[in-house]
Enzyme design. Sequence first.
Site, PDB file in Angstrom:
ATOM      1  N   ASP A   1       0.869  -1.191   0.000  1.00  0.00           N
ATOM      2  CA  ASP A   1       0.000   0.000   0.000  1.00  0.00           C
ATOM      3  C   ASP A   1       0.891   1.221   0.000  1.00  0.00           C
ATOM      4  OD1 ASP A   1      -2.127   1.599   0.021  1.00  0.00           O
ATOM      5  OD2 ASP A   1      -2.984   0.898   1.913  1.00  0.00           O
ATOM      6  N   LEU A   2       0.685   2.133  -0.942  1.00  0.00           N
ATOM      7  CA  LEU A   2       1.489   3.352  -1.052  1.00  0.00           C
ATOM      8  C   LEU A   2       1.022   4.328   0.037  1.00  0.00           C
ATOM      9  CD1 LEU A   2       3.748   4.517  -2.799  1.00  0.00           C
ATOM     10  CD2 LEU A   2       2.024   5.523  -4.267  1.00  0.00           C
TER      11      LEU A   2
ATOM     12  N   ASP B   1      -4.058   2.470  -5.006  1.00  0.00           N
ATOM     13  CA  ASP B   1      -2.657   2.264  -4.637  1.00  0.00           C
ATOM     14  C   ASP B   1      -2.442   0.914  -3.978  1.00  0.00           C
ATOM     15  OD1 ASP B   1      -4.133   2.829  -2.397  1.00  0.00           O
ATOM     16  OD2 ASP B   1      -2.512   3.928  -1.376  1.00  0.00           O
TER      17      ASP B   1
END
Length: 712
Positions: free
Chosen positions: A588-589, A631
């Site tokens: 996960d960004l 993301d």
Amino acid sequence: MHNDSQALPPPGSAPSGRPEPTSSSDPLGAALPRGSRASLGRWLTAMVLAAVAVALLSSALLIENFARAHAERRAVESLRQVAVDFRDALDRGMAQQFKEVRVLAQLEPFRRFDDPEAMRRALDQVQIGFDHFAWLGVTDAQGRVVAAAGGLLDGVDVSRRPWWQGARKGAPFVGDVHSALLLEKLLPRQSEPWRFVDFAVPLLDGRGQLQGVFGVHLSWSWARQIKSELIDATMASHQADALVLGQGGAVILGPSDLEGKTVPIRPEEGVGLRHHEADGVEYFAVSVPSQGYGPYPGLGWTVLVRQPVALALEDYYQLRRQIVLSAVLLLAAAVPVSWWLARRMSRPLDELSRAIARRHHLGDDALPSVGGYREAAMLSNALQELSRRQAAQDRSLAELNASLEQRVVARTEELRDALLRQESSERRLRTITDNLPVLISYIDADQRVRFLNATFHGWMGMAPEQALGRTLSEVIGPVLHEQRADFLKGALAGVRQRFETRSEANGVARDLLAEYVPDVRPDGTVAGVYTLATDITAFKQVERELDRLSRVDPLTGLPNRRQFESRLSESLARTRRGGRTLGLMFLDLDHFKQVNDTLGHAAGDVVLKVFADRVRGVIRETDQLCRLAGDEFVLILENLAEPREATLVAQKVVEAVRVPLALSGTELRLSTSIGVACHDGGDESEVALLGRADDALYAAKDAGRDCWRSAD
């Protein structure tokens, strides 16, 4: 109808409506076929002579075969009787010699080993009475000669000789014919080499222990004397001879030029052998094996008596000459009788044939009536009736010929019009098929191409005329033919086929939709197949592109959620089969929403692509990175030796993402949170594995982000 009073038309002319004859000498104006020029009388003469010849030949052959078989049987039986008598004389003679040796061995002088001189005197006296014994002697238990007649071989060690070895076993011994090894130089010279038959009797004491051996060498001239007295005088007048063969087939008694040689036949008791030849002479030969006599066991000898075939069958050959002479005389006597019978039977038919030969047409005049026998009279009446009917038919044919030409002209015009209509129809069909955007062809039951439209030239680069008449495999090649072989087979079986295929020809790859339509005859058999192939390349390209877009993320080029689900199932299956470890990461960004809110969605797309490139840069080519949504990314690691390898990859990804990114004049600091879950090949489901990886991701976020956490 013509009557008997009418005259024949002049030569060279013919009645109205009748064809001109080809030859005035041929009956009814027709040339005689080849092989029909001989008269009936000659044919009958030849047939009677042939029948007589066949009968005489058959009788002569039967008599000749019977006479030959009888002569051969009589010759073989005579030879067999002589062979049996000679065999019995040899066996009885050998048995008598064997008995004499055994009696002599029991005499007291030959057991007194303490007085060799007395033993030698006794041996000399025995040899005087038995002159066919070339050597007599006594050995001690070690095989050394103690005493011998005439002192021959006194003191010589004979323990290695077969006769001594045979007797030392405790039983009397009889040895086969052999040449003289030790005695050749000691015995008187004679015209023929010395050869012996050995007798040996063990000399045992009261306890059964061997004291010595009593040995006798019987001169083989004894057997030659029996042969001379019993056989030679009888067989000389018949030019026959008798041979005695040893166990190996070599001649041990017979003509001097044959002794020691092997006779090239296999002796078989009581069988006459026709193909036994010697010096270019063919013999009848009968072989009889020796059987022994009384206590004499026999030495496996075979008596072979033979006689030249020419002499044995002399009476048969004389009878055969008489049979041939008689047959020739009978055949010569049958010639005039056959000629007379043939002339008598053919006379009525000759009269009819001469009458027919004088006319040009059967219906010209009435035929004469002939007799002689019932069949000739019936034939004469039948020809007369045929002549009357022929005249009536001539009149009918003349009337029919008048209208036939008009009917032929009308029919010719009808056929010409039908051909023109057919050609016009074919041109229309050719024009239609050549302008259709499909490939149309016709293939017969032998898989040969019989029709092709113009589309074939554009697709295959070959003129249709070059392909017609060739097999489908020759036209499109074995690879393309193999793709269509099953469908073509089904269509030729009467079942319509529809299928898609991809082929490359003339440098162009095409996707085709093909239909094979059977050409069924009225009786249900299939004459061939109509084929229609439509180019659907454009449709298939669109279909493949749509499928690709449905499985790939258009922004990053990574597999999307749909493709991830299938790849995860396949990876788990391979892990269970291989017994290795699989690692699953949720990525996960961090703070990606702020990038979109502050810099815009275009900048967010750039960040997503950079993130994907950085992750791809630190993983293996075999590892699978997928984008689920926004993301959210997921990474599948296969073939890991232990879970620790997955955490090392997670650490590399965290460090690679931390590198600052310059975007629109602003330096962005990126980070990622990773949840790691490992699967070791157990029964864990996909949902459970995804849940553990998701829990680990939230643990990493709770730990402050920019890190990884493992569910294990």
